[in-house]
Design a protein around this motif. Structure first.
Motif, PDB file in Angstrom:
ATOM      1  N   ARG A 188      17.205   5.806   1.696  1.00 12.63           N
ATOM      2  CA  ARG A 188      17.455   5.163   2.979  1.00 12.63           C
ATOM      3  C   ARG A 188      16.959   6.101   4.085  1.00 12.63           C
ATOM      4  N   PRO A 189      16.829   5.618   5.319  1.00 17.40           N
ATOM      5  CA  PRO A 189      16.225   6.421   6.395  1.00 17.40           C
ATOM      6  C   PRO A 189      16.822   7.807   6.588  1.00 17.40           C
ATOM      7  N   LEU A 190      18.154   7.927   6.605  1.00 17.88           N
ATOM      8  CA  LEU A 190      18.768   9.224   6.880  1.00 17.88           C
ATOM      9  C   LEU A 190      18.702  10.178   5.685  1.00 17.88           C
ATOM     10  N   GLU A 191      18.227   9.684   4.545  1.00 14.67           N
ATOM     11  CA  GLU A 191      18.114  10.522   3.344  1.00 14.67           C
ATOM     12  C   GLU A 191      16.721  11.121   3.187  1.00 14.67           C
ATOM     13  N   ILE A 192      15.782  10.692   4.017  1.00 17.75           N
ATOM     14  CA  ILE A 192      14.402  11.132   3.872  1.00 17.75           C
ATOM     15  C   ILE A 192      14.207  12.642   4.039  1.00 17.75           C
ATOM     16  N   PRO A 193      14.812  13.283   5.062  1.00 19.42           N
ATOM     17  CA  PRO A 193      14.577  14.723   5.216  1.00 19.42           C
ATOM     18  C   PRO A 193      14.931  15.531   3.970  1.00 19.42           C
ATOM     19  N   ALA A 194      15.952  15.095   3.218  1.00 21.16           N
ATOM     20  CA  ALA A 194      16.352  15.819   2.007  1.00 21.16           C
ATOM     21  C   ALA A 194      15.295  15.739   0.910  1.00 21.16           C
ATOM     22  N   LEU A 195      14.373  14.783   1.029  1.00 22.27           N
ATOM     23  CA  LEU A 195      13.320  14.620   0.022  1.00 22.27           C
ATOM     24  C   LEU A 195      12.100  15.470   0.323  1.00 22.27           C
ATOM     25  N   GLY A 196      12.114  16.152   1.461  1.00 19.66           N
ATOM     26  CA  GLY A 196      11.008  17.053   1.798  1.00 19.66           C
ATOM     27  C   GLY A 196       9.819  16.361   2.426  1.00 19.66           C
ATOM     28  N   LEU A 197       9.961  15.117   2.871  1.00 17.55           N
ATOM     29  CA  LEU A 197       8.866  14.424   3.526  1.00 17.55           C
ATOM     30  C   LEU A 197       8.891  14.736   5.002  1.00 17.55           C
ATOM     31  N   CYS A 255       0.841  -1.200   0.000  1.00 17.51           N
ATOM     32  CA  CYS A 255       0.000   0.000   0.000  1.00 17.51           C
ATOM     33  C   CYS A 255       0.874   1.247   0.000  1.00 17.51           C
ATOM     34  N   PRO A 256       0.688   2.162  -0.962  1.00 13.98           N
ATOM     35  CA  PRO A 256       1.507   3.384  -1.012  1.00 13.98           C
ATOM     36  C   PRO A 256       1.456   4.193   0.277  1.00 13.98           C
ATOM     37  N   GLU A 257       0.254   4.380   0.841  1.00 17.47           N
ATOM     38  CA  GLU A 257       0.132   5.179   2.057  1.00 17.47           C
ATOM     39  C   GLU A 257       0.845   4.525   3.229  1.00 17.47           C
ATOM     40  N   SER A 258       0.728   3.201   3.301  1.00 18.90           N
ATOM     41  CA  SER A 258       1.413   2.480   4.372  1.00 18.90           C
ATOM     42  C   SER A 258       2.924   2.610   4.227  1.00 18.90           C
ATOM     43  N   PHE A 259       3.407   2.569   2.997  1.00 18.73           N
ATOM     44  CA  PHE A 259       4.843   2.707   2.765  1.00 18.73           C
ATOM     45  C   PHE A 259       5.335   4.094   3.170  1.00 18.73           C
ATOM     46  N   VAL A 260       4.584   5.132   2.842  1.00 21.29           N
ATOM     47  CA  VAL A 260       4.972   6.498   3.218  1.00 21.29           C
ATOM     48  C   VAL A 260       5.013   6.633   4.743  1.00 21.29           C
ATOM     49  N   SER A 261       4.020   6.060   5.421  1.00 17.08           N
ATOM     50  CA  SER A 261       4.013   6.100   6.884  1.00 17.08           C
ATOM     51  C   SER A 261       5.217   5.362   7.450  1.00 17.08           C
ATOM     52  N   TYR A 262       5.561   4.245   6.832  1.00 14.74           N
ATOM     53  CA  TYR A 262       6.732   3.478   7.263  1.00 14.74           C
ATOM     54  C   TYR A 262       7.998   4.316   7.102  1.00 14.74           C
ATOM     55  N   CYS A 263       8.120   5.003   5.982  1.00 12.47           N
ATOM     56  CA  CYS A 263       9.292   5.859   5.752  1.00 12.47           C
ATOM     57  C   CYS A 263       9.405   6.930   6.826  1.00 12.47           C
ATOM     58  N   ARG A 264       8.291   7.554   7.167  1.00 11.19           N
ATOM     59  CA  ARG A 264       8.286   8.574   8.217  1.00 11.19           C
ATOM     60  C   ARG A 264       8.766   7.985   9.542  1.00 11.19           C
ATOM     61  N   SER A 265       8.189   6.839   9.895  1.00  6.45           N
ATOM     62  CA  SER A 265       8.479   6.230  11.185  1.00  6.45           C
ATOM     63  C   SER A 265       9.941   5.822  11.302  1.00  6.45           C
ATOM     64  N   LEU A 306       3.136   7.448  -5.856  1.00  5.06           N
ATOM     65  CA  LEU A 306       4.197   8.274  -5.277  1.00  5.06           C
ATOM     66  C   LEU A 306       4.530   9.451  -6.187  1.00  5.06           C
ATOM     67  N   GLU A 307       4.490   9.249  -7.492  1.00  2.00           N
ATOM     68  CA  GLU A 307       4.749  10.344  -8.426  1.00  2.00           C
ATOM     69  C   GLU A 307       3.699  11.435  -8.304  1.00  2.00           C
ATOM     70  N   GLN A 308       2.453  11.060  -8.048  1.00  2.34           N
ATOM     71  CA  GLN A 308       1.377  12.044  -7.885  1.00  2.34           C
ATOM     72  C   GLN A 308       1.629  12.956  -6.694  1.00  2.34           C
ATOM     73  N   ARG A 309       2.375  12.477  -5.714  1.00  2.68           N
ATOM     74  CA  ARG A 309       2.705  13.262  -4.524  1.00  2.68           C
ATOM     75  C   ARG A 309       4.139  13.770  -4.551  1.00  2.68           C
ATOM     76  N   SER A 310       4.812  13.581  -5.684  1.00  2.17           N
ATOM     77  CA  SER A 310       6.226  13.979  -5.848  1.00  2.17           C
ATOM     78  C   SER A 310       7.107  13.313  -4.802  1.00  2.17           C
ATOM     79  N   LEU A 311       6.791  12.059  -4.499  1.00  2.00           N
ATOM     80  CA  LEU A 311       7.542  11.299  -3.503  1.00  2.00           C
ATOM     81  C   LEU A 311       8.221  10.070  -4.109  1.00  2.00           C
TER      82      LEU A 311
END
Length: 235
Positions: A222-231, A103-113, A210-215
């Motif tokens: 990887r986890p430490l690279e997420i902030p640079a993606l604007g999430l 699930c895309p939404e579940s994956f985004v939540s996982y990335c945040r966590s 993910l493309e629809q949300r520019s994600l």
């Protein structure tokens, strides 16, 4: 019996009575005391921490007190691995032919966590409890190694590669260079597919969502690279 092994046995027995053994470590005083006992020995020990294994205050305290190694993997691969494990309890089974729907939404939540967990650990490591005054040799506080930087090496070379990665950042003492490879030291992949899209049934749906949300950058991050993606780490 060696003290570390005895401790492990005692925790396993206690865990059988009251629940998972790591629950004992969620009590900050117990976790802290165990680390102090190990720290008093001349041997080098590592404590492997995962999200939610420790109470947050205890986790942060350990990261501030002891040198920290952050081992990170591409989030899409770790997420799919988690989904496969949750859907069926695999143990030593080749899962290459088993694909899951994600699930895309579940994956985004996982990335945040997971990213939040890594960033919090890194922040704690950068704020040590007792900084040394004018030390003659400064022990590195933390280092980062990537799963992908060693996992594709031949089985007999994986241990040496991990040692090399740690040595480059001043942590060679944590994992001594192996004299000879042992089968128990090798990474035996359960999923032989190299491309995440071959591990799922709805890769096109994931990419489009993910493309629809520019994600779409999350698919290679990887986890430490997420902030640079604007999430934002908080939803």
């Amino acid at each position: 019996m060696k003290p570390a092994r005895l401790l492990s046995v005692l925790l396993e027995k206690a865990g059988a009575a009251i629940g998972p053994a790591y629950n004992l470590f969620r009590e900050p005083r117990i976790a802290r005391r165990v680390c102090e006992l190990l720290d008093a020995r001349e041997d080098a020990y590592t404590l492997e921490l995962f999200p939610n294994h420790l109470a947050p205050e205890c986790h942060d305290d350990l990261c501030r007190t002891y040198p920290l190694i952050l081992h990170q993997r591409k989030l899409i691969d770790s997420y799919i691995s988690l989904m496969k494990t949750d859907s069926q309890r695999w143990s030593g089974v080749n899962t290459t032919g088993y694909r899951v729907r994600i699930c895309p939404e579940s994956f985004v939540s996982y990335c945040r966590s997971i990213s939040g967990y890594y960033m919090r650990s890194l922040q704690a490591a950068n704020d040590p409890v007792q900084p040394c005054a004018a030390p003659t040799h400064v022990q590195p506080r933390r280092c980062v190694i990537n799963y992908e930087d060693w996992c594709d090496h031949p089985n007999h070379a994986q241990g040496g590669r991990v040692h090399q990665l740690l040595e480059q950042q001043g942590f060679s003492h944590v994992f001594q260079k192996p004299e000879a490879a042992r089968s128990s030291d090798a990474l035996n992949r359960q999923d032989q597919a190299s491309d995440w899209a071959h591990k799922v049934t709805n890769a096109a749906e994931m990419i489009e969502a993910l493309e629809q949300r520019s994600l779409q950058g999350l698919l290679g991050a990887r986890p430490l690279e997420i902030p640079a993606l604007g999430l934002p780490l908080q939803p």
